[in-house]
Design a protein around this motif. Structure first.
Motif, PDB file in Angstrom:
ATOM      1  N   GLY A  91       0.809  -1.216   0.000  1.00  0.00           N
ATOM      2  CA  GLY A  91       0.000   0.000   0.000  1.00  0.00           C
ATOM      3  C   GLY A  91       0.835   1.256   0.000  1.00  0.00           C
ATOM      4  N   TYR A 100      -2.661  -7.615  -2.549  1.00  0.00           N
ATOM      5  CA  TYR A 100      -2.871  -6.516  -1.594  1.00  0.00           C
ATOM      6  C   TYR A 100      -4.205  -6.682  -0.888  1.00  0.00           C
ATOM      7  N   PRO A 102      -6.426  -4.526   1.609  1.00  0.00           N
ATOM      8  CA  PRO A 102      -6.634  -3.285   2.357  1.00  0.00           C
ATOM      9  C   PRO A 102      -7.092  -3.536   3.795  1.00  0.00           C
ATOM     10  N   ASP A 105      -4.022  -3.792   5.840  1.00  0.00           N
ATOM     11  CA  ASP A 105      -3.127  -2.629   5.788  1.00  0.00           C
ATOM     12  C   ASP A 105      -3.632  -1.556   6.751  1.00  0.00           C
ATOM     13  N   SER A 108      -4.476   1.829   4.998  1.00  0.00           N
ATOM     14  CA  SER A 108      -5.192   1.784   3.717  1.00  0.00           C
ATOM     15  C   SER A 108      -6.049   3.028   3.462  1.00  0.00           C
TER      16      SER A 108
END
Length: 114
Positions: A91, A100, A102, A105, A108
């Motif tokens: 990210g 990936y 989110p 993360d 994000s």
């Protein structure tokens, strides 16, 4: 050591740089009488399971990636696991891939236009 690295990166004004430090695991060095290395998670003290992570971005990197510093600061003390490391790096670097996630993360919501 980290301050010295940041100083070196700050001198490279022509580059948009970032520094990420994450400890792979903690170490018990006498806390509560424990001297342990890599105890099983179920019995490991916090000193082994809660490890430091440090992020630093140059002004150029923050501008290029449109990092929202206020948003990132709100995540500063939020708990995260090593599971978040890979999605966070993807990210922050704006790497588009199906790998990936989110949801994993912590930053994000803090990136500029993707």
């Amino acid at each position: 050591v980290l301050a010295k690295l940041i100083g070196m990166l700050e001198q490279r004004k022509q580059l948009n740089t970032a520094l990420l430090f994450v400890s792979d695991h903690g170490e018990s060095t006498g806390e509560s009488g424990y001297f342990l290395h890599g105890a099983p998670y179920a019995i490991a003290p916090n000193e082994q399971t809660q490890v430091p992570m440090f992020l630093w971005f140059s002004a150029g990197f923050k501008a290029q990636r449109a990092l929202q510093e206020t948003c990132m600061a709100t995540q500063r003390t939020a708990p995260a696991s090593h599971d978040a490391l890979f999605p966070m790096v993807l990210g922050v670097l704006d790497i588009s891939t199906a790998a990936y996630s989110p949801a994993l993360d912590p930053f994000s919501r803090c990136y500029g236009q993707r």
